[in-house]
Write a protein that holds these residues in place. Structure first.
Motif, PDB file in Angstrom:
ATOM      1  N   ALA A 203       0.821  -1.207   0.000  1.00  0.00           N
ATOM      2  CA  ALA A 203       0.000   0.000   0.000  1.00  0.00           C
ATOM      3  C   ALA A 203       0.855   1.257   0.000  1.00  0.00           C
ATOM      4  CB  ALA A 203      -0.935  -0.013   1.207  1.00  0.00           C
ATOM      5  N   VAL A 204       1.959   1.245   0.730  1.00  0.00           N
ATOM      6  CA  VAL A 204       2.853   2.402   0.769  1.00  0.00           C
ATOM      7  C   VAL A 204       3.485   2.636  -0.596  1.00  0.00           C
ATOM      8  CG1 VAL A 204       5.047   3.241   1.678  1.00  0.00           C
ATOM      9  CG2 VAL A 204       3.324   2.320   3.238  1.00  0.00           C
ATOM     10  N   VAL A 205       3.938   1.560  -1.244  1.00  0.00           N
ATOM     11  CA  VAL A 205       4.583   1.701  -2.554  1.00  0.00           C
ATOM     12  C   VAL A 205       3.591   2.198  -3.595  1.00  0.00           C
ATOM     13  CG1 VAL A 205       5.726   0.469  -4.428  1.00  0.00           C
ATOM     14  CG2 VAL A 205       6.345  -0.026  -2.054  1.00  0.00           C
ATOM     15  N   TRP A 224      -1.107  18.776  -0.263  1.00  0.00           N
ATOM     16  CA  TRP A 224       0.102  18.227   0.364  1.00  0.00           C
ATOM     17  C   TRP A 224      -0.228  17.748   1.778  1.00  0.00           C
ATOM     18  CZ3 TRP A 224       4.196  16.645  -2.047  1.00  0.00           C
ATOM     19  CH2 TRP A 224       4.636  17.275  -3.220  1.00  0.00           C
ATOM     20  N   LEU A 225      -1.130  18.459   2.455  1.00  0.00           N
ATOM     21  CA  LEU A 225      -1.506  18.079   3.814  1.00  0.00           C
ATOM     22  C   LEU A 225      -2.309  16.785   3.818  1.00  0.00           C
ATOM     23  CD1 LEU A 225      -2.556  21.562   5.262  1.00  0.00           C
ATOM     24  CD2 LEU A 225      -0.397  20.346   5.601  1.00  0.00           C
ATOM     25  N   THR A 226      -3.296  16.674   2.915  1.00  0.00           N
ATOM     26  CA  THR A 226      -4.121  15.463   2.896  1.00  0.00           C
ATOM     27  C   THR A 226      -3.309  14.252   2.428  1.00  0.00           C
ATOM     28  OG1 THR A 226      -4.916  16.095   0.692  1.00  0.00           O
ATOM     29  CG2 THR A 226      -6.286  16.708   2.585  1.00  0.00           C
ATOM     30  N   ALA A 227      -2.458  14.451   1.422  1.00  0.00           N
ATOM     31  CA  ALA A 227      -1.626  13.336   0.951  1.00  0.00           C
ATOM     32  C   ALA A 227      -0.632  12.918   2.027  1.00  0.00           C
ATOM     33  CB  ALA A 227      -0.895  13.734  -0.329  1.00  0.00           C
ATOM     34  N   GLY A 228      -0.037  13.914   2.702  1.00  0.00           N
ATOM     35  CA  GLY A 228       0.872  13.582   3.799  1.00  0.00           C
ATOM     36  C   GLY A 228       0.152  12.903   4.947  1.00  0.00           C
ATOM     37  N   GLY A 229      -1.090  13.332   5.215  1.00  0.00           N
ATOM     38  CA  GLY A 229      -1.879  12.691   6.258  1.00  0.00           C
ATOM     39  C   GLY A 229      -2.202  11.245   5.927  1.00  0.00           C
ATOM     40  N   ALA A 230      -2.463  10.964   4.640  1.00  0.00           N
ATOM     41  CA  ALA A 230      -2.716   9.577   4.220  1.00  0.00           C
ATOM     42  C   ALA A 230      -1.482   8.715   4.458  1.00  0.00           C
ATOM     43  CB  ALA A 230      -3.124   9.551   2.751  1.00  0.00           C
ATOM     44  N   ALA A 231      -0.309   9.257   4.131  1.00  0.00           N
ATOM     45  CA  ALA A 231       0.935   8.514   4.369  1.00  0.00           C
ATOM     46  C   ALA A 231       1.149   8.285   5.862  1.00  0.00           C
ATOM     47  CB  ALA A 231       2.112   9.282   3.767  1.00  0.00           C
ATOM     48  N   GLY A 233      -1.163   8.008   8.078  1.00  0.00           N
ATOM     49  CA  GLY A 233      -2.109   6.985   8.488  1.00  0.00           C
ATOM     50  C   GLY A 233      -1.569   5.578   8.272  1.00  0.00           C
ATOM     51  N   LEU A 234      -0.877   5.379   7.158  1.00  0.00           N
ATOM     52  CA  LEU A 234      -0.284   4.072   6.893  1.00  0.00           C
ATOM     53  C   LEU A 234       0.832   3.760   7.891  1.00  0.00           C
ATOM     54  CD1 LEU A 234      -0.119   4.043   2.986  1.00  0.00           C
ATOM     55  CD2 LEU A 234      -1.764   2.905   4.473  1.00  0.00           C
ATOM     56  N   VAL A 235       1.595   4.778   8.270  1.00  0.00           N
ATOM     57  CA  VAL A 235       2.650   4.564   9.273  1.00  0.00           C
ATOM     58  C   VAL A 235       2.026   4.168  10.606  1.00  0.00           C
ATOM     59  CG1 VAL A 235       4.483   5.691  10.597  1.00  0.00           C
ATOM     60  CG2 VAL A 235       4.262   6.136   8.135  1.00  0.00           C
ATOM     61  N   VAL A 236       0.964   4.875  11.008  1.00  0.00           N
ATOM     62  CA  VAL A 236       0.264   4.537  12.248  1.00  0.00           C
ATOM     63  C   VAL A 236      -0.261   3.112  12.193  1.00  0.00           C
ATOM     64  CG1 VAL A 236      -1.796   5.038  13.627  1.00  0.00           C
ATOM     65  CG2 VAL A 236      -0.347   6.912  12.817  1.00  0.00           C
ATOM     66  N   THR A 253      -5.571   2.887   8.920  1.00  0.00           N
ATOM     67  CA  THR A 253      -5.949   2.548   7.544  1.00  0.00           C
ATOM     68  C   THR A 253      -7.171   3.347   7.107  1.00  0.00           C
ATOM     69  OG1 THR A 253      -7.265   0.653   8.341  1.00  0.00           O
ATOM     70  CG2 THR A 253      -4.992   0.222   7.663  1.00  0.00           C
ATOM     71  N   GLY A 254      -8.107   3.547   8.044  1.00  0.00           N
ATOM     72  CA  GLY A 254      -9.282   4.356   7.716  1.00  0.00           C
ATOM     73  C   GLY A 254      -8.903   5.783   7.381  1.00  0.00           C
ATOM     74  N   ALA A 255      -7.998   6.364   8.168  1.00  0.00           N
ATOM     75  CA  ALA A 255      -7.545   7.730   7.903  1.00  0.00           C
ATOM     76  C   ALA A 255      -6.825   7.806   6.558  1.00  0.00           C
ATOM     77  CB  ALA A 255      -6.621   8.199   9.023  1.00  0.00           C
TER      78      ALA A 255
END
Length: 338
Positions: A203-205, A224-231, A233-236, A253-255
């Motif tokens: 999913a990260v790739v 940039w904020l929403t895309a960074g927030g999605a990334a 979320g995957l880290v969390v 994953t939901g975020a």
């Protein structure tokens, strides 16, 4: 704020809710042959979404209906130009729904195996094709002066759109694996956590590449904020899954899904269907909208009924919140065929 903007936001909310809720449904279906090694285990997997999967699909119907009422030009262009991909999604959802209902109608291993394959395919196709469709909406498609789709099916299968399909598919697999780890116990929970640890890398790739391209080519500063927030979320999700905190992993994953969809809609606005032939041929939230009176009536209806639907569905999830495992599956008693 203009009502056209309000309804663009409402439709974005409806689609986001659909992907968040139906995303783990699709993930469970795609993981059925991976995590369900016996019939009892597969019944456990199906039972985790059994009380909610059909309610989750209602968000798709409502989102489509809202587009038809609020932005009829957008609806007409989208559903005619994307006829074959959307037909594939519809057929897959029909087969998937029938499979859930008919799987247990006969005590026959081959019968159940066929329906299990239908659940897998009926989950895989929408999970991939939805990403292809929404990537094309953001990228733009060939529209003529009458706002009619002037391309072919091949135009929709471009590299950016296919990467969008891989993104939604891998995100939904991860979302489903985390949901199963949250909803089950015992061996299935352990397997689900392992699959989630692998799926998060994919999913990260895929998702990282897709969102980066989206941001560079179509994004706005705020995305940039929403895309960074999605990334993030995957880290969390990855950290929480490793620590056995499935609740926080599901939040992650939901975020990621919510913020990824928000990135697409924010990058799209004020367009709703850009044209790659001539910018003047594209549809916007203004030229595709219904009359102000129609939007006003719809706004009052949405304000009254949307909270009721959300409260009822939230109550459903609360009632069926407990974990299940193979010990909760009773001996099979096949139902009579209708």
């Amino acid at each position: 704020m203009e009502l056209t903007t309000v309804w663009f936001i409402i439709i974005a909310f409806l689609w986001t809710s659909y992907f968040f809720l139906e995303g783990f449904d699709f993930g469970v279906g795609m993981l059925l042959p991976v995590l369900g090694r016996t019939d009892v285990e597969r019944r456990v997997l199906i039972n985790t979404i059994g009380p909610v999967w059909d309610a989750n699909e209602v968000w798709f119907i409502v989102a489509g209906a809202a587009m038809f009422a609020a932005f009829p030009e957008w609806y007409a262009t989208l559903f005619s130009g994307f006829y074959l991909p959307l037909l594939a999604i519809l057929l897959a959802l029909i087969v998937r729904g029938v499979a859930f209902e008919f799987r247990g109608k006969r005590d026959d291993a081959r019968w159940r195996s066929r329906w299990d394959k239908a659940i897998f395919g009926g989950s895989l196709v929408p999970a991939f094709v939805w990403g292809v469709a929404f990537a094309n909406i953001v990228r733009g498609v060939p529209l003529d002066a009458n706002h009619d789709y002037a391309g072919t099916l091949g135009d929709l299968l471009n590299p950016y759109a296919l990467l969008g399909g891989l993104t939604t598919m891998t995100l939904f697999v991860l979302h489903g694996a985390v949901f199963l780890a949250l909803k089950t116990s015992g061996t299935i929970r352990v397997r689900a956590r392992f699959v989630a640890s692998v799926a998060v890398v994919a999913a990260v790739v895929a998702g990282g590449s897709f969102l980066l391209i989206t941001q560079v080519k179509y994004g706005e500063p705020v995305t940039w904020l929403t895309a960074g927030g999605a990334a993030a979320g995957l880290v969390v999700a990855a950290v929480a899954n490793r620590a056995g905190r499935e609740g926080w992993a599901f939040v992650g994953t939901g975020a990621a899904i919510v913020l990824a969809v928000a990135t697409l809609f924010t990058a799209l606005f004020p367009d709703v269907m850009p044209s790659t032939l001539d910018a003047a041929n594209g549809l916007t939230s203004s030229n595709a909208a219904s009359s102000p009176y129609t939007l006003k009536i719809m706004t009052w209806s949405a304000a009254l009924f949307t909270p009721v639907v959300m409260i009822y569905q939230g109550w459903t999830y609360w009632v069926f919140r407990k974990r299940i495992d193979t010990s909760h599956i009773p001996a099979r008693k096949p139902e009579p065929m209708p």
